[in-house]
Enzyme design. Structure first.
Site, short mmCIF file in Angstrom:
data_model
loop_
_atom_site.label_atom_id
_atom_site.label_comp_id
_atom_site.label_asym_id
_atom_site.label_seq_id
_atom_site.Cartn_x
_atom_site.Cartn_y
_atom_site.Cartn_z
N ASP A 144 0.72 -1.24 -0.05
CA ASP A 144 0.06 0.20 -0.01
C ASP A 144 0.77 1.31 -0.09
O ASP A 144 0.36 2.29 -0.05
CB ASP A 144 -0.91 0.06 1.20
CG ASP A 144 -0.11 -0.15 2.63
OD1 ASP A 144 0.95 0.17 2.59
OD2 ASP A 144 -0.72 -0.85 3.48
N HIS A 159 6.49 -7.45 -1.22
CA HIS A 159 5.52 -7.91 -2.17
C HIS A 159 5.10 -7.17 -3.33
O HIS A 159 4.07 -7.07 -3.63
CB HIS A 159 4.51 -8.68 -1.17
CG HIS A 159 4.84 -9.77 -0.38
ND1 HIS A 159 4.14 -10.13 0.65
CD2 HIS A 159 5.69 -10.51 -0.44
CE1 HIS A 159 4.67 -11.35 1.42
NE2 HIS A 159 5.65 -11.49 0.52
N CYS A 191 6.40 -2.55 -25.62
CA CYS A 191 6.40 -4.03 -26.39
C CYS A 191 4.89 -4.37 -26.82
O CYS A 191 4.75 -5.18 -27.31
CB CYS A 191 7.38 -5.20 -25.97
SG CYS A 191 6.13 -5.66 -24.28
N GLY A 228 2.63 -6.50 13.18
CA GLY A 228 1.32 -6.66 12.32
C GLY A 228 1.52 -7.76 11.32
O GLY A 228 0.87 -7.46 10.14
N PRO A 255 -1.77 -7.56 18.08
CA PRO A 255 -2.50 -7.90 19.29
C PRO A 255 -3.01 -9.35 19.34
O PRO A 255 -3.53 -9.82 20.53
CB PRO A 255 -4.00 -7.24 18.66
CG PRO A 255 -3.68 -6.78 17.28
CD PRO A 255 -2.31 -7.07 17.17
C1 BJW Z 1 -2.35 -6.02 13.75
C2 BJW Z 1 -3.04 -4.85 13.91
C3 BJW Z 1 -2.76 -3.79 14.52
C4 BJW Z 1 -4.23 -6.63 13.47
N1 BJW Z 1 -1.69 -3.80 14.86
N2 BJW Z 1 -1.05 -5.72 14.23
C5 BJW Z 1 3.90 -24.50 2.18
C6 BJW Z 1 4.90 -24.45 3.39
C7 BJW Z 1 5.54 -23.09 3.29
C8 BJW Z 1 5.70 -22.43 2.05
C9 BJW Z 1 4.88 -22.51 1.34
C10 BJW Z 1 4.05 -23.58 1.03
N3 BJW Z 1 3.35 -23.57 0.13
C11 BJW Z 1 3.56 -22.30 -0.60
C12 BJW Z 1 4.46 -21.92 0.25
C13 BJW Z 1 5.05 -20.47 -0.23
C14 BJW Z 1 4.13 -19.42 0.15
C15 BJW Z 1 3.82 -19.33 1.49
O1 BJW Z 1 4.37 -18.66 2.26
N4 BJW Z 1 2.41 -19.82 1.71
C16 BJW Z 1 2.22 -19.95 3.04
C17 BJW Z 1 0.92 -19.28 3.24
C18 BJW Z 1 2.08 -21.41 3.50
N5 BJW Z 1 4.92 -18.12 -0.35
C19 BJW Z 1 4.89 -17.92 -1.40
O2 BJW Z 1 4.38 -18.31 -2.46
C20 BJW Z 1 6.01 -16.61 -2.14
N6 BJW Z 1 6.98 -16.96 -3.17
C21 BJW Z 1 7.70 -18.09 -2.73
O3 BJW Z 1 7.77 -18.73 -2.00
O4 BJW Z 1 8.40 -18.19 -3.92
C22 BJW Z 1 9.21 -19.36 -4.12
C23 BJW Z 1 8.17 -20.33 -4.59
C24 BJW Z 1 7.89 -20.09 -6.13
C25 BJW Z 1 6.98 -21.08 -6.58
C26 BJW Z 1 6.38 -22.22 -5.88
C27 BJW Z 1 6.60 -22.06 -4.38
C28 BJW Z 1 7.56 -21.29 -3.87
C29 BJW Z 1 5.16 -15.50 -2.32
C30 BJW Z 1 4.39 -14.94 -1.32
C31 BJW Z 1 3.68 -13.71 -1.60
C32 BJW Z 1 2.50 -13.29 -0.75
N7 BJW Z 1 1.53 -12.49 -1.39
C33 BJW Z 1 0.39 -11.62 -0.61
C34 BJW Z 1 -0.64 -11.12 -1.53
C35 BJW Z 1 0.10 -10.08 -2.44
C36 BJW Z 1 -0.86 -9.23 -3.24
C37 BJW Z 1 -1.94 -8.88 -2.45
O5 BJW Z 1 -1.92 -8.08 -1.70
O6 BJW Z 1 -2.95 -9.40 -2.75
O7 BJW Z 1 1.15 -10.96 0.34
S1 BJW Z 1 -0.46 -13.11 0.34
C38 BJW Z 1 -0.81 -12.09 1.51
O8 BJW Z 1 0.09 -12.53 2.76
C39 BJW Z 1 -0.10 -10.75 1.28
C40 BJW Z 1 0.48 -10.52 2.55
O9 BJW Z 1 1.76 -9.64 2.33
C41 BJW Z 1 1.17 -11.63 3.19
C42 BJW Z 1 1.52 -11.62 4.88
O10 BJW Z 1 0.26 -11.14 5.25
P1 BJW Z 1 0.18 -10.46 6.75
O11 BJW Z 1 0.94 -9.35 6.23
O12 BJW Z 1 0.91 -11.41 7.62
O13 BJW Z 1 -1.20 -10.15 6.90
P2 BJW Z 1 -2.27 -11.13 7.52
O14 BJW Z 1 -3.46 -10.76 7.43
O15 BJW Z 1 -1.99 -12.45 7.45
O16 BJW Z 1 -1.80 -10.90 9.33
C43 BJW Z 1 -2.17 -9.43 9.87
C44 BJW Z 1 -1.83 -9.59 11.19
O17 BJW Z 1 -1.90 -8.23 11.85
C45 BJW Z 1 -2.28 -10.45 12.03
O18 BJW Z 1 -1.67 -11.16 13.02
C46 BJW Z 1 -3.14 -9.40 13.11
O19 BJW Z 1 -3.43 -9.98 14.41
C47 BJW Z 1 -2.41 -8.26 13.05
N8 BJW Z 1 -3.11 -6.95 13.20
N9 BJW Z 1 -4.54 -5.60 13.80
C48 BJW Z 1 -0.69 -4.85 14.75
N10 BJW Z 1 -3.67 -2.88 14.88
ZN ZN Z 2 6.40 -4.65 -22.37
#
Ligand code: BJW
Ligand code: ZN
Length: 283
Positions: A144, A159, A191, A228, A255
């Site tokens: 964002d 990301h 392109c 977070g 939290p």
């Molecule tokens: C507060 C609050 C307040 C609330 N104050 N806090 C099996 C095992 C291990 C790994 C894998 C697997 N299978 C696949 C994978 C790999 C996969 C992965 O990790 N998956 C797991 C989920 C299992 N990862 C990938 O695919 C990554 N690439 C990769 O590994 O490449 C190598 C590869 C290639 C080919 C095949 C396999 C591997 C890429 C990951 C990209 C993630 N993309 C996203 C979407 C982005 C686009 C979009 O926005 O739509 O990114 S997913 C989504 O999750 C987003 C976020 O950045 C990311 C993390 O989420 P985040 O930030 O933690 O948010 P939340 O909602 O989960 O949590 C919010 C937290 O805030 C909570 O804890 C609340 O309590 C807290 N909170 N209020 C402070 N006021």
């Molecule tokens: Zn191009």
């Protein structure tokens, strides 16, 4: 849920910082023992560690933007859903290949929801800290750009950025705030190939060099904040693990408890703005 709705997983009612805080303390031998503390017990230690720190590394996730009104992905037993699809599906590389227009519709919806939101106290507190240390690096999972808008410099966007589009062929970038002509998908001016949102979807590699720079900063830091994030998504979550293994003092702010809570030195339960203000206040 109504079709077409994006289920917002807003932050739940949060136990305030002063209500509960769970601390972990490291023994001299490096063994980690768990104990429960009030924040009043915990804050002096965290503040003293931060004051002594020279190189700080910060990993942020969706929760740091929650207080700006940005929905998180997971929480409250729910995950974000859009048009009946869980975000893990619509935000995955597979859908990009099958249905690029649907991906644009999803990210246009999100961009529209973001456009009037402002950085919050947590973004500002982090921006204000950046000149207080020899090194201060923020790596964010958020797309964002609220850290940058709060004034943080050189934020490592693990990301990607929702305000950019990237050519699926030649990787040329455009800034959607200023160069979006409204065509979907946008056509690359270099392109003529279709463009995609410049974000990292599940199954895709993180941007070349960005993860390496973040890992280098995590390796060198002596203090690491993890703020977070549900601590579920890799490789982003490797970063605080790297920092901890390299000897940094690691502090989680959330939290909720996460899979990282049991292995960091201090897990401060509360909202990011409130806790960061308490940690950095009256420096
Ligand atoms: C507060 C609050 C307040 C609330 N104050 N806090 C099996 C095992 C291990 C790994 C894998 C697997 N299978 C696949 C994978 C790999 C996969 C992965 O990790 N998956 C797991 C989920 C299992 N990862 C990938 O695919 C990554 N690439 C990769 O590994 O490449 C190598 C590869 C290639 C080919 C095949 C396999 C591997 C890429 C990951 C990209 C993630 N993309 C996203 C979407 C982005 C686009 C979009 O926005 O739509 O990114 S997913 C989504 O999750 C987003 C976020 O950045 C990311 C993390 O989420 P985040 O930030 O933690 O948010 P939340 O909602 O989960 O949590 C919010 C937290 O805030 C909570 O804890 C609340 O309590 C807290 N909170 N209020 C402070 N006021
Ligand atoms: Zn191009």
């Amino acid at each position: 849920m109504a079709n077409g709705a994006y289920l917002f997983t807003l932050p739940r009612a949060q136990g305030g910082l002063l209500d509960t805080a769970v601390a972990r303390s490291a023994t001299i031998a490096g063994e980690v023992t768990m104990h429960t503390n009030t924040a009043n017990d915990l804050l002096p230690e965290v503040r003293a560690r931060l004051k002594r720190a020279r190189r700080v590394f910060v990993l942020t996730g969706a929760g740091v933007s929650a207080e700006s009104g940005v929905p998180t992905f997971r929480g409250g037993g729910n995950a974000a859903v859009w048009k009946g699809m869980p975000f893990s599906l619509i935000s995955s590389a597979g859908v990009l290949e099958r249905d690029l227009p649907a991906v644009w519709e999803w990210f246009d919806y999100r961009r529209n929801a973001l456009k009037d939101l402002q950085p919050n106290a947590a973004h500002h507190a982090l921006a204000q800290m950046q000149d207080d240390f020899a090194s201060f690096v923020i790596a964010t999972q958020n797309i964002d750009d609220l850290h940058t808008r709060a004034g943080s410099r050189d934020v490592l966007e693990l990301h990607g950025n929702i305000w950019r589009a990237r050519c699926t062929n030649c990787q040329a970038l455009i800034a959607l705030r200023t160069e979006d002509k409204g065509e979907r998908p946008p056509v690359c001016r270099t392109c003529s190939a279709p463009m995609r949102p410049d974000v990292v979807l599940f199954g895709e590699l993180l941007p070349a060099g960005i993860f390496a720079r973040a890992a280098a900063a995590a390796t060198r830091c002596d203090f690491c904040f993890v703020i977070g994030t549900s601590a579920l998504v890799y490789p982003a979550m490797q970063l605080p693990e790297i920092a901890r293994q390299a000897g940094a003092y690691t502090v989680e702010i959330n939290p909720e408890r996460t899979p990282f809570s049991d292995s960091c030195h201090a897990a401060l339960q509360g909202g990011a703005g409130e806790v960061l203000t308490a940690v950095t206040g009256d420096k």
